[in-house]
Motif scaffolding. Sequence first.
Motif, PDB file in Angstrom:
ATOM      1  N   LYS A   1      59.265 -12.753   0.746  1.00 52.66           N
ATOM      2  CA  LYS A   1      58.864 -12.263  -0.603  1.00 52.66           C
ATOM      3  C   LYS A   1      57.689 -11.527  -0.168  1.00 52.66           C
ATOM      4  CE  LYS A   1      59.509 -15.612  -3.276  1.00 52.66           C
ATOM      5  NZ  LYS A   1      60.239 -16.903  -2.592  1.00 52.66           N
ATOM      6  N   LYS A   2      57.267 -10.234  -0.892  1.00 49.67           N
ATOM      7  CA  LYS A   2      55.986  -9.708  -0.830  1.00 49.67           C
ATOM      8  C   LYS A   2      54.943 -10.371  -1.664  1.00 49.67           C
ATOM      9  CE  LYS A   2      53.652  -5.181  -1.082  1.00 49.67           C
ATOM     10  NZ  LYS A   2      53.941  -3.894  -1.539  1.00 49.67           N
ATOM     11  N   GLY A   3      53.747 -10.494  -1.221  1.00 47.89           N
ATOM     12  CA  GLY A   3      52.855 -11.212  -1.923  1.00 47.89           C
ATOM     13  C   GLY A   3      51.633 -10.236  -2.091  1.00 47.89           C
ATOM     14  N   GLN A   4      50.885  -9.938  -3.489  1.00 46.34           N
ATOM     15  CA  GLN A   4      49.987  -9.321  -3.564  1.00 46.34           C
ATOM     16  C   GLN A   4      48.751  -9.782  -3.166  1.00 46.34           C
ATOM     17  OE1 GLN A   4      50.197  -6.543  -5.421  1.00 46.34           O
ATOM     18  NE2 GLN A   4      52.466  -6.892  -5.514  1.00 46.34           N
ATOM     19  N   VAL A   5      48.058  -8.948  -2.334  1.00 49.42           N
ATOM     20  CA  VAL A   5      46.811  -9.068  -1.765  1.00 49.42           C
ATOM     21  C   VAL A   5      45.646  -8.112  -2.472  1.00 49.42           C
ATOM     22  CG1 VAL A   5      45.438  -8.936   0.657  1.00 49.42           C
ATOM     23  CG2 VAL A   5      47.916  -9.617   0.395  1.00 49.42           C
ATOM     24  N   PRO A   6      44.515  -8.708  -2.679  1.00 54.46           N
ATOM     25  CA  PRO A   6      43.290  -8.036  -3.206  1.00 54.46           C
ATOM     26  C   PRO A   6      43.014  -6.810  -2.587  1.00 54.46           C
ATOM     27  CG  PRO A   6      42.823 -10.362  -3.209  1.00 54.46           C
ATOM     28  CD  PRO A   6      44.012 -10.239  -2.361  1.00 54.46           C
ATOM     29  N   LEU A   7      42.852  -5.964  -3.282  1.00 52.08           N
ATOM     30  CA  LEU A   7      42.372  -4.493  -2.531  1.00 52.08           C
ATOM     31  C   LEU A   7      41.163  -4.708  -1.861  1.00 52.08           C
ATOM     32  CD1 LEU A   7      43.525  -1.578  -2.664  1.00 52.08           C
ATOM     33  CD2 LEU A   7      41.954  -1.076  -4.496  1.00 52.08           C
ATOM     34  N   LEU A   8      40.229  -5.551  -1.935  1.00 57.43           N
ATOM     35  CA  LEU A   8      39.143  -5.625  -1.314  1.00 57.43           C
ATOM     36  C   LEU A   8      39.441  -6.182   0.246  1.00 57.43           C
ATOM     37  CD1 LEU A   8      35.955  -6.112  -1.447  1.00 57.43           C
ATOM     38  CD2 LEU A   8      36.280  -8.513  -1.863  1.00 57.43           C
TER      39      LEU A   8
ATOM     40  N   GLY B   1      33.126  -7.664  -6.127  1.00 58.26           N
ATOM     41  CA  GLY B   1      34.407  -7.660  -5.295  1.00 58.26           C
ATOM     42  C   GLY B   1      35.263  -8.790  -6.080  1.00 58.26           C
ATOM     43  N   TYR B   2      34.676  -9.811  -6.484  1.00 56.84           N
ATOM     44  CA  TYR B   2      35.485 -10.847  -7.305  1.00 56.84           C
ATOM     45  C   TYR B   2      36.022 -10.393  -8.710  1.00 56.84           C
ATOM     46  CZ  TYR B   2      35.113 -14.596  -3.952  1.00 56.84           C
ATOM     47  OH  TYR B   2      35.286 -15.375  -2.839  1.00 56.84           O
ATOM     48  N   ARG B   3      35.181  -9.615  -9.259  1.00 57.48           N
ATOM     49  CA  ARG B   3      35.231  -9.152 -10.752  1.00 57.48           C
ATOM     50  C   ARG B   3      36.193  -7.959 -10.817  1.00 57.48           C
ATOM     51  NH1 ARG B   3      29.523  -8.646 -13.966  1.00 57.48           N
ATOM     52  NH2 ARG B   3      31.072  -8.163 -15.555  1.00 57.48           N
ATOM     53  N   PHE B   4      36.019  -7.219  -9.958  1.00 52.59           N
ATOM     54  CA  PHE B   4      36.719  -5.931 -10.061  1.00 52.59           C
ATOM     55  C   PHE B   4      37.473  -5.564  -8.884  1.00 52.59           C
ATOM     56  CE2 PHE B   4      32.745  -5.640 -12.694  1.00 52.59           C
ATOM     57  CZ  PHE B   4      33.454  -5.482 -14.000  1.00 52.59           C
ATOM     58  N   ASN B   5      38.676  -6.209  -8.632  1.00 52.59           N
ATOM     59  CA  ASN B   5      39.398  -5.712  -7.465  1.00 52.59           C
ATOM     60  C   ASN B   5      39.600  -4.300  -7.050  1.00 52.59           C
ATOM     61  OD1 ASN B   5      40.092  -7.856  -5.851  1.00 52.59           O
ATOM     62  ND2 ASN B   5      41.721  -8.523  -7.090  1.00 52.59           N
ATOM     63  N   TYR B   6      39.639  -3.449  -8.388  1.00 55.29           N
ATOM     64  CA  TYR B   6      39.971  -2.146  -8.036  1.00 55.29           C
ATOM     65  C   TYR B   6      38.747  -1.301  -7.360  1.00 55.29           C
ATOM     66  CZ  TYR B   6      37.370  -1.255 -12.446  1.00 55.29           C
ATOM     67  OH  TYR B   6      36.476  -1.438 -13.591  1.00 55.29           O
ATOM     68  N   LEU B   7      37.600  -1.969  -7.557  1.00 48.97           N
ATOM     69  CA  LEU B   7      36.381  -1.618  -6.708  1.00 48.97           C
ATOM     70  C   LEU B   7      36.415  -1.801  -5.406  1.00 48.97           C
ATOM     71  CD1 LEU B   7      33.800  -1.948  -9.221  1.00 48.97           C
ATOM     72  CD2 LEU B   7      34.874   0.285  -8.837  1.00 48.97           C
ATOM     73  N   GLY B   8      37.479  -2.777  -4.944  1.00 44.79           N
ATOM     74  CA  GLY B   8      37.440  -2.984  -3.698  1.00 44.79           C
ATOM     75  C   GLY B   8      37.159  -1.970  -2.456  1.00 44.79           C
TER      76      GLY B   8
END
Length: 488
Positions: A93-100, A471-478
């Motif tokens: 199963k695919k797992g979500q990985v932080p954009l960072l 990086g920890y607070r805003f994944n989309y800024l990774g």
Amino acid sequence: MSTMELEAAVGVGQSLDELRQTFRSRRTRSVEWRKAQLRAILKLISDNEDHIFAALQQDLGKHPVETYRDEIGVVVKSANHALSCVEKWMAPKKGQVPLLLFPSKGEVLPEPLGLILIFASWNFPISLALDPVIGAISAGNTVVLKPSELAPACSSFLAKSIPSYLDSKAIKVIEGGPAISEKLLQQKWDKIFFTGGRRVGRIVMSAAAKHLTPVTLELGGKCPVILDSLSDPSDIKVAVKRIAGGKWGPCSGQACIGIDYVLVEDNFASTLIELLKKTIKRFYGENVKNLKNLSRIVNRQHFDRLRNLLEDPKVAASIVHGGSLDENNLIIEPTILLDPPLDAEIMTEEIFGPLLPIITLNNIQESIEFIDSRPKPLVIYAFTKDETFKKQILTETSSGSVVFNDVLIQFLCDSLPFGGVGPSGFGRYHGKYSFDTFSHEKAVLQRSFFPELEARYPPWNDFKMQFIRLGYRFNYLGLLLLFFGLKR
């Protein structure tokens, strides 16, 4: 220890070595092997229906219809479901990985645990043996099945038939009594699955702790029925039929999910009792010597235990129907008790027999406090049309499961987990939940060598602190941070 048990004890170590070697060969991991074993279980059942009917009649006096409903049909359903789904269950199963962490990918990979020990129970000695085996096989494990010695005909049937149909180097049946169980518990396992009572469950858990072996305990408890006011006579009729069938139908009340007692408002108790009496007469008859469609008590020990519950003078005074016993055939008449003492053993211990206490309340809302003041049950059954009351039951009580307006049917649902909570057990199985119970979900993360985030390494400075914070607070800024943090 009998000669048979002594021989079995000597052979335990050799059998386990063979099973471990089979598991290390990796052949049980293939989808082809798993499907072949599931088909073999279906063929075993199909070829031996008459033998199973005879074994259940011999051990528990079960009628063939009850045997098919509670034993054969359950196994066929579970095996077919696993056969149709096992490839999907096995797939990563695919797992979500932080954009960072871009570019990278994650997945969850189910893998078999290894060598599994399954203890089956005597009250449903075929389904409670083969249903967990189906889950263990689907997950790609090797298995030792220990049937209950209290159902000797079924135990013998499983021991003789399973090697003729399934892979005997991967799935073994070991028969015997407490001495053999103790010998098995001394061994190192990758998982132990136990169905039975709390006393033996504690022994299993204690033995497993020595090897840090994970366990699933399917125990039981005092499962209540909450019977709310039902204005429609047809609804009342259906509720009473379901209560009667759920109490005395499955193995004469010797079932972990069977009804233990009923909570009802005092102004409805007499009506309920009269309706139950009529239903008992229609379903089972009225003379203890000629009762039909009712399983017998498993053995003399359990028969005497139930008789002792009824012989308590305060309890005996509360009997409003039944109470007759047939010692020769180990039959106890369906028995109804009205408000037995709450401190009597019949109300503090799981009954596991055809005795039904009815407890009256001033208001059905009091049922929640009544249940909450006792150990968490395996299941709560509630007959009500009041949606607010349903929400109260769900949010203010704790149990392995809750069933509204019916009984026992949750056991047949492969899409729902089956298991207890607290003293009623822990762990879950059925359908995909069985596969999960006998699997380890291995996390896999893959990343490339470029780009490299220099901000993760010393020497530290204020920029790197800001980088890590963001990086920890805003994944989309990774991604944005990535480019700015490469060389700082």
